[in-house]
Design an enzyme around this catalytic site. Structure first.
Site, PDB file in Angstrom:
ATOM      1  N   ASP A  67       0.816  -1.217   0.000  1.00 38.62           N
ATOM      2  CA  ASP A  67       0.000   0.000   0.000  1.00 38.62           C
ATOM      3  C   ASP A  67       0.846   1.261   0.000  1.00 38.62           C
ATOM      4  OD1 ASP A  67       0.999  -0.273   2.566  1.00 38.62           O
ATOM      5  OD2 ASP A  67      -0.922  -0.721   3.475  1.00 38.62           O
ATOM      6  N   ASN A 142      -7.050  -2.420  14.455  1.00 40.69           N
ATOM      7  CA  ASN A 142      -8.462  -2.619  14.094  1.00 40.69           C
ATOM      8  C   ASN A 142      -8.646  -3.824  13.166  1.00 40.69           C
ATOM      9  OD1 ASN A 142      -7.467  -1.739  11.646  1.00 40.69           O
ATOM     10  ND2 ASN A 142      -8.862  -0.005  11.418  1.00 40.69           N
ATOM     11  N   HIS A 144      -7.003  -4.400  10.273  1.00 38.99           N
ATOM     12  CA  HIS A 144      -6.761  -4.222   8.840  1.00 38.99           C
ATOM     13  C   HIS A 144      -5.480  -4.939   8.398  1.00 38.99           C
ATOM     14  CE1 HIS A 144      -4.404  -0.122   9.214  1.00 38.99           C
ATOM     15  NE2 HIS A 144      -3.613  -1.141   9.422  1.00 38.99           N
ATOM     16  N   GLU A 149      -9.646  -1.761   5.405  1.00 35.78           N
ATOM     17  CA  GLU A 149     -10.226  -1.375   6.686  1.00 35.78           C
ATOM     18  C   GLU A 149     -11.499  -2.174   6.973  1.00 35.78           C
ATOM     19  OE1 GLU A 149      -8.194   0.224   8.335  1.00 35.78           O
ATOM     20  OE2 GLU A 149      -8.060   2.351   7.893  1.00 35.78           O
TER      21      GLU A 149
HETATM   22  P1  PGA Z   1       2.436  -1.068  12.515  1.00 32.58           P
HETATM   23  O1  PGA Z   1       1.261  -1.066  11.463  1.00 32.58           O
HETATM   24  O2  PGA Z   1       3.411  -2.104  12.044  1.00 32.58           O
HETATM   25  O3  PGA Z   1       3.005   0.317  12.448  1.00 32.58           O
HETATM   26  O4  PGA Z   1       1.840  -1.410  13.845  1.00 32.58           O
HETATM   27  C1  PGA Z   1       0.702  -2.278  11.062  1.00 32.58           C
HETATM   28  C2  PGA Z   1      -0.433  -2.025  10.116  1.00 32.58           C
HETATM   29  O5  PGA Z   1      -1.128  -1.009  10.297  1.00 32.58           O
HETATM   30  O6  PGA Z   1      -0.658  -2.841   9.222  1.00 32.58           O
END
Ligand code: PGA
Length: 257
Positions: A67, A142, A144, A149
């Site tokens: 992404d 959350n 994702h 999302e």
């Molecule tokens: P993070 O993000 O590694 O910064 O915790 C993970 C994600 O949002 O997929």
């Protein structure tokens, strides 16, 4: 899903780097799906050590990132293009023309067909190159994966997404104010991710404990996009003890789920 509980972040990172190193040794022209965020930073560090000291080479590897934000210039300090260059690509022997990160300029967000074309081309290129051999994933608190999302329905292909407030708050730590956090992103869809031949999901820290426990619930729920991984035949989850702390006891040690 195969679950490995590492004693700490360092061990999680090493175990993940070893999976990637094994893949590129077995198939030097592997197609890798890569992730950004804080979680895989240690893994990229361990891989750099392996490139420098253990004859691991990315010379013939192709990569596709999950992404990217919409609305940040490629050179912006918080763009995932910058992240990948700084933490990995500029330090290894990869051919930069074989690295791919989805991108759509924010000025096109109101001309969605331009972004949609870029999304379709991204999926087509992955398919054209034989698909992703090994996809690395982090997980949002959350649930994702990529920027897919929680929602009543999920897009299968690469697409433009509005970021939830929870994700924008979680990522605000990288920006000088919440208002600077982009509102949109471009992300591989859950179908793009699930087409990967093998998936490796990493998580560390107590703030991921709840979502990890929910991911192993045995139910697939679009409001917890990572739960879809339960239907994929070849997923390994490597987490540290803190992220494992809310799993039922039977999952607390290394095991197959
Ligand atoms: P993070 O993000 O590694 O910064 O915790 C993970 C994600 O949002 O997929």
């Amino acid at each position: 899903m195969e679950l490995m509980v590492a004693k700490d972040y360092q061990e999680m990172s090493l175990l993940a780097a070893e999976v990637i190193a094994k893949q590129v040794k077995k198939k030097p022209d592997s197609v890798l799906g890569l992730a950004t965020g804080s979680t895989p930073l240690g893994m990229y560090g361990k891989l750099l050590d392996m490139v420098n000291n253990e004859n691991v080479s990315f010379k013939n590897v192709t990569t596709f990132n999950l992404d990217e934000y919409v609305g940040l210039a490629l050179q912006h300090a918080q763009s995932y293009h910058t992240y990948m260059m700084e933490h990995f690509f500029s330090k290894i022997d990869i051919d930069l023309s074989n690295t791919h990160i989805p991108y759509c300029e924010s000025k096109f967000i109101n001309e969605i067909e331009v972004c949609n074309k870029a999304c379709a081309e991204y999926d087509d290129l992955i398919e054209h190159l034989g698909g992703i051999d090994l996809q690395i994933l982090g997980i949002g608190s959350n649930g994702h994966i990529g920027f897919n999302e929680p929602a009543t329905s999920l897009e299968t292909g690469t697409h433009i997404v509005s970021l939830t407030e929870e994700t924008r708050i979680a990522n605000a730590r990288f920006f000088s104010s919440f208002d600077e956090v982009p509102t949109h992103a471009i992300t591989m869809g859950v179908g793009t991710i699930l087409k990967s031949k093998e998936i490796l999901l990493l998580a560390n820290g107590s703030n991921k404990a709840e979502v990890i426990a929910n991911m192993f619930s045995g139910r697939v729920d679009t409001f917890l996009p990572a739960s879809l991984l339960q239907v994929h035949p070849n997923v390994t989850v490597i987490i540290d003890k803190e992220a494992a702390s809310k799993l039922e006891n039977k999952y607390q040690t290394n095991g197959h789920i």
